[in-house]
Motif scaffolding. Structure first.
Motif, PDB file in Angstrom:
ATOM      1  N   ASN A  44       0.955  -1.323   0.067  1.00 42.23           N
ATOM      2  CA  ASN A  44      -0.047  -0.026   0.138  1.00 42.23           C
ATOM      3  C   ASN A  44       0.846   1.255  -0.013  1.00 42.23           C
ATOM      4  O   ASN A  44       1.540   1.520   1.087  1.00 42.23           O
ATOM      5  N   GLU A 222       0.335 -10.904  -0.564  1.00 43.28           N
ATOM      6  CA  GLU A 222      -0.233  -9.485  -0.751  1.00 43.28           C
ATOM      7  C   GLU A 222      -0.438  -8.593   0.584  1.00 43.28           C
ATOM      8  O   GLU A 222      -1.426  -7.963   0.374  1.00 43.28           O
ATOM      9  N   LYS A 225      -2.026  -5.076   0.567  1.00 46.46           N
ATOM     10  CA  LYS A 225      -2.686  -4.988  -0.716  1.00 46.46           C
ATOM     11  C   LYS A 225      -4.428  -5.309  -0.618  1.00 46.46           C
ATOM     12  O   LYS A 225      -4.803  -5.850   0.383  1.00 46.46           O
ATOM     13  N   ARG A 226      -4.801  -4.950  -1.648  1.00 47.97           N
ATOM     14  CA  ARG A 226      -6.507  -5.299  -1.808  1.00 47.97           C
ATOM     15  C   ARG A 226      -7.052  -6.571  -1.704  1.00 47.97           C
ATOM     16  O   ARG A 226      -7.951  -7.129  -1.018  1.00 47.97           O
ATOM     17  N   GLU A 228      -5.187  -9.069   0.253  1.00 47.75           N
ATOM     18  CA  GLU A 228      -4.402  -9.533   1.262  1.00 47.75           C
ATOM     19  C   GLU A 228      -5.025 -10.950   1.630  1.00 47.75           C
ATOM     20  O   GLU A 228      -6.121 -10.946   1.935  1.00 47.75           O
TER      21      GLU A 228
END
Length: 313
Positions: A44, A222, A225-226, A228
Motif C-alpha cells: 500500500n 499480498e 494490498k487489496r 491480502e
C-alpha cells in the motif's frame, strides 16, 4: 532505566536535531550528511512514513533496487531527488564511488523495492563499508513484511528466527531445513519466518512439511494490498492447498516452533532409518537417503545404521 543514556526527554517525542523538522516542507539542510536507510511500503503506497518523505526529499541521491519501482512512489509524494540503481549485480562496484560521495558530505538515502532495506535486499555491503569508514549511518523505520506476517500468523511471536529465502534448488533446500531441524534437536525453539517466490511456494511447503511434520503454519501474501490473504493451517494442508491453487504476489511463510516433546535430532535420524529399512532399502541405501534428507554426513548416518542393526539384531 538505570545505566541507560537518554538523548532527549523521556517522553520519546523529541525531534532529532540531525534531521529535518517534522512535516512535509521542502528539502532541508537539517538532514545530517551520511547514509540513511529508509523503509518503504510493502504494498500500500499510503504506508510511506511521514519522516521517510522528509528524509527522501532532503537526500542528494536516492539509491534503489529498480528505478521503475521507486519512481512512481516518489512521484506520488512529490519527491524529486535523483535516483541511482543499487542491486546485487552492481553493489560491490558502486561502493567505492558512493563512499567517496559520503566522505564529501553527501546525504544518500537507500531504499529497497519494498519494506526495510537490507532485509533480504541489497545494501549491506554499502552500509557496512560506510560504518567501517566512520560515516554516519541512520535509518527511518517503517513497513516490514516478515514482522507483519509474524503478527498476523497466530503463531508465537517470540522468539522468532527470520531465515529469508530458502535455497531454490531441492537438495540445498532440504539441507537447509535439515540444519534447522538439527538445531531444534539441540534446543532451538522459535517460530520460523521465510520469504518465498510464488512459483516455488508449493514445493517449499512440501519440503517444510517433510522436514518438520504437521506443524501449525501460515502463508501470508499480498500484505497491505487489496487481495491480502493469511491462510493458517498445518504444513501438509497448506502444501496440498497451494499445490492445487497457484499463488500470486509477495509471500511470507511462518512455521510454528517445535513442540517441547518433539523428538531430538538423533531420534529423528533413527525414525527415518527404520522407515527406510522397513520399506525394503538396503542399509547403505537407507543411510544415503537419510543423510540426504537430514543434511548429516553419510558416513555418520551409515555408522548409526550399523549400530542400530547390531542393537536390534
Amino acid at each position: 532505566m538505570q545505566g541507560e543514556e537518554h538523548s532527549g526527554p523521556e517522553t520519546g517525542q523529541d525531534e532529532d536535531p540531525r534531521e529535518a523538522p517534522s512535516g512535509y516542507g521542502g528539502a532541508s539542510a537539517g538532514l545530517a550528511p551520511g547514509l540513511w536507510l529508509v523503509a518503504t511500503p510493502i504494498g500500500n503506497l499510503g504506508d510511506l512514513p511521514p519522516r521517510a518523505v522528509v528524509t527522501l526529499r532532503a537526500a542528494d541521491l536516492i539509491l534503489c533496487e529498480d528505478t521503475r519501482v521507486t519512481a512512481p512512489l516518489l512521484a506520488r509524494h512529490g519527491i524529486s531527488a535523483p535516483l541511482s540503481p543499487l542491486h546485487d549485480h552492481n553493489e560491490a562496484g558502486e561502493v567505492p564511488r558512493l563512499l567517496e560521495r559520503l566522505r564529501g558530505g553527501a546525504r544518500l538515502a537507500l531504499v529497497s523495492d519494498a519494506g526495510t532495506p537490507l532485509v533480504s535486499d541489497p545494501g549491506f555491503r554499502l552500509a557496512r563499508a560506510a560504518m567501517e569508514a566512520g560515516i554516519h549511518v541512520s535509518g527511518v523505520p517503517g513497513p516490514n513484511a516478515a514482522v507483519m506476517a509474524l503478527t498476523l500468523s497466530g503463531l508465537p511471536p517470540l522468539p522468532f528466527l527470520f531465515m529469508g529465502f530458502l535455497p531454490p534448488k531441492e537438495g540445498a533446500r532440504r539441507e537447509a531445513i535439515a540444519r534447522l531441524r538439527a538445531a531444534e534437536g539441540a534446543g532451538l525453539s522459535a517460530t520460523l519466518v521465510f520469504f518465498e517466490a510464488p512459483h516455488r511456494l508449493a514445493e517449499c511447503l512440501a519440503a517444510l512439511a517433510e522436514g518438520f511434520g504437521s506443524r501449525p503454519a501460515a502463508v501470508a501474501r499480498e500484505l497491505t494490498k487489496r487481495f491480502e490473504e493469511v491462510r493458517r493451517d498445518s504444513l501438509p494442508a497448506l502444501a496440498a492447498h497451494y499445490a492445487a491453487h497457484a499463488a500470486r504476489g509477495e509471500i511470507v511463510v511462518v512455521v510454528g516452533p517445535a513442540e517441547a516433546d518433539a523428538p531430538s535430532g538423533a531420534e529423528e535420524v533413527d525414525r527415518r532409518l527404520r522407515e527406510a529399512l522397513a520399506g525394503g532399502q538396503s542399509l547403505r541405501d537407507a543411510a544415503a537417503m537419510v543423510a540426504a534428507a537430514t543434511g548429516l554426513p553419510r558416513r555418520q548416518v551409515y555408522a548409526r545404521a550399523l549400530e542400530m542393526g547390531r542393537d536390534e539384531g
